[in-house]
Scaffold this active site. Structure first.
Site, PDB file in Angstrom:
ATOM      1  N   GLU A 101      29.458  29.848  46.288  1.00 61.01           N
ATOM      2  CA  GLU A 101      30.052  31.115  46.732  1.00 61.01           C
ATOM      3  C   GLU A 101      29.356  31.765  47.946  1.00 61.01           C
ATOM      4  OE1 GLU A 101      32.065  32.742  42.675  1.00 61.01           O
ATOM      5  OE2 GLU A 101      30.064  33.516  43.050  1.00 61.01           O
ATOM      6  N   ASP A 121      30.945  42.147  45.504  1.00 60.82           N
ATOM      7  CA  ASP A 121      30.334  41.700  46.767  1.00 60.82           C
ATOM      8  C   ASP A 121      30.495  42.682  47.932  1.00 60.82           C
ATOM      9  OD1 ASP A 121      30.565  39.582  45.071  1.00 60.82           O
ATOM     10  OD2 ASP A 121      31.723  38.324  46.429  1.00 60.82           O
TER      11      ASP A 121
HETATM   12  C1  FRU Z   1      31.166  36.372  44.212  1.00 60.88           C
HETATM   13  C2  FRU Z   1      32.673  36.210  44.057  1.00 60.88           C
HETATM   14  C3  FRU Z   1      33.279  35.558  45.285  1.00 60.88           C
HETATM   15  C4  FRU Z   1      34.692  36.040  45.230  1.00 60.88           C
HETATM   16  C5  FRU Z   1      34.532  37.429  44.693  1.00 60.88           C
HETATM   17  C6  FRU Z   1      35.658  37.883  43.809  1.00 60.88           C
HETATM   18  O1  FRU Z   1      30.663  37.350  43.385  1.00 60.88           O
HETATM   19  O2  FRU Z   1      32.958  35.456  42.878  1.00 60.88           O
HETATM   20  O3  FRU Z   1      33.145  34.170  45.309  1.00 60.88           O
HETATM   21  O4  FRU Z   1      35.306  36.021  46.470  1.00 60.88           O
HETATM   22  O5  FRU Z   1      33.328  37.450  43.954  1.00 60.88           O
HETATM   23  O6  FRU Z   1      35.519  39.237  43.483  1.00 60.88           O
END
Ligand code: FRU
Length: 478
Positions: free
Chosen positions: A228, A52
């Site tokens: 998310e 992300d």
């Molecule tokens: C989204 C996610 C978020 C989390 C991060 C962990 O892709 O699953 O929810 O904070 O990636 O790397």
């Protein structure tokens, strides 16, 4: 999206941190940033894994892009906030990592803001404080064994170069499941910070705080088919001065449009799909873009891409400007690549007012691996209009008014008899924007090394090419 640390059966976070430190994969000896599948105008880390985009904030001429990063491996793990800065959203410079795992957890996604009025009290000198709001993902490392997921803050007094974690972390304790991904915005009328947080399943919540430290829950929100990485921000309705709406997005980019009074968000209908490609996820927009600029700029993780043999793994989408426009279906977000892309344009191949007939190829002989293509055509009696990009078709199917690319499709009706396409081709991605951003398709691909050809053909009848510009793009890394 399902990560290695999630167990769907138990709904629990499982320990997935491997002690093994995996070295960078071989890149065939190519020069750094010039490897076979290395994006030339999309951000990717020098080496190892990213997912992300995090902490997207603009301050004093720099766009900060933090990113979920595994500094030790080519796959997901050891979540750390990597860091890059750019003067223009096109040229990036990777800096040392910003947030490293601690006893509360590894560093999951979150946001960053400029604390202009020193509400947090962290500011000491003249420099405004940048505050990062992130999830400490407890129990994802031996060091954080037994800890829950909580929300924490860290601050920087030197334009994001070094970060201090708040000594009273967490600022928001565990609420539910794998609650995570705080996205914070300043709400000027109520002089409060507002946080959008993912809770669990399809549940999200809004919180408010006067100082980024004490948070109170405002509201819970269910977003169908979403989870998310929420983002929550105002957008002006184009052409309607004084009409500002609030938009809530989830990781998959799906969004609700409504109103927010500082306490409560109201909206109508189900989440709306923002992008039809296969690789658009964990979307986030920039905080603190100056009012004189006024843009709402979004980047997504192009999740799911494959980069065999590369020293890095995964890339970000090209930054897009979001506009909210009235359409026959209601208010819709239009996404278009930021104008700064023009900096990379070379001399275009151009065509105008030309009839395209079956059997002809408008782009005969055009070769390369990084292009921006702008096309406007009248479909006429053609059945299909197809751009073939290094062997991958992007097709407009006239009868069904559909755009198809890499196994995905999107409805795209001609406007005043015309279809316009903007296509960004990079070494391992294709982003297509139809009718000024009414639809977009964000996709990764792996082109054959030997095929660098571009073609534009029609089938079943003739179409009129109103205009076509094909710009070769220079590398942003040179
Ligand atoms: C989204 C996610 C978020 C989390 C991060 C962990 O892709 O699953 O929810 O904070 O990636 O790397």
């Amino acid at each position: 999206m399902l990560q290695p640390w999630m167990s769907p059966a138990l709904g629990l976070v499982v320990l997935a941190l491997t002690a093994a430190v995996v070295g960078a994969a071989p890149s065939g000896g190519a020069e750094l940033y010039n490897e076979l599948y290395r994006p030339q105008f999309h951000f990717s880390p020098q080496k190892n894994w990213t997912n992300d985009p995090n902490g997207m904030v603009y301050y004093k001429g720099e766009y900060h892009l933090f990113f979920q990063h595994n500094p030790f491996g080519i796959d997901w793990g050891n979540m750390t906030w990597g860091h890059a800065v750019s003067p223009d959203l096109v040229h990036w410079k990777q800096l040392p990592n910003a947030l490293e795992p601690d006893r509360l957890g590894t560093m999951f996604s979150g946001s960053a803001v400029v604390d202009w009025d020193n509400t947090s009290g962290f500011q000491t000198g003249k420099e405004k404080t940048l505050v990062a709001i992130y999830t400490a993902a407890g129990d994802t490392s031996p060091e954080s064994k037994g800890q829950p997921f909580t929300q924490c803050i860290a601050y920087s007094s030197d334009r994001g170069r070094t970060w201090t974690k708040y000594d009273k972390n967490p600022v928001l304790g565990h609420i539910l499941g794998g609650n995570r991904d705080p996205k914070v915005i300043w709400h000027a009328p109520s002089r409060c910070w507002v946080m959008a947080l993912f809770l669990d399943g399809n549940e999200f919540a809004l919180f408010s705080s006067p100082d980024l430290k004490a948070w109170k829950q405002l509201q819970r929100i269910t977003m169908k088919d979403c989870g998310e990485c929420p983002d929550f921000f105002p957008l002006h309705v184009e052409g309607e001065p004084g009409n500002t709406k609030w938009v809530l997005t989830a990781a998959n980019g799906h969004y609700l449009v409504g109103d927010f009074d500082g306490e409560h968000f109201t909206w109508q209908g189900d989440p709306i799909v923002a992008d039809h490609g296969a690789n658009y996820y964990a979307v986030q927009t920039y905080s603190d873009i100056p009012a004189s600029d006024g843009r709402r700029i979004q980047i997504s993780w192009m999740n799911g891409g494959k980069y065999p043999g590369m020293p890095f793994n995964q890339q970000m989408s090209f930054p897009c400007d979001l506009k909210l426009r009235q359409t026959s279906e209601g208010l819709r977000i239009f996404r278009t690549p930021v104008k700064e892309l023009k900096k990379l344009r070379g001399a275009p191949f151009e065509w105008k007012d030309r009839t395209m007939k079956p059997g002809e190829d408008v782009l005969t002989g055009t070769q390369g691996d990084t292009f921006e293509i702008l096309a406007t055509f009248e479909p006429g009696d053609a059945e299909k209009v197809t751009f073939s990009l290094r062997g991958t078709p992007v097709t407009y199917q006239v009868k069904d008014a559909k755009l198809t690319a890499l196994g995905r499709e999107a409805e795209l009706k001609p406007e005043k008899g015309r279809v316009t396409l903007q296509i960004l081709l990079d070494r391992s991605s294709i982003e297509v924007f139809g009718n000024g951003g009414r639809v977009s398709m964000t996709s990764c691909f792996l082109p054959p090394k030997a095929d660098r050809s571009l073609h534009l053909t029609v089938e079943g009848g003739s179409a009129k090419l109103v205009s076509l510009q094909v710009y070769p793009l220079k590398s942003a890394w040179k």
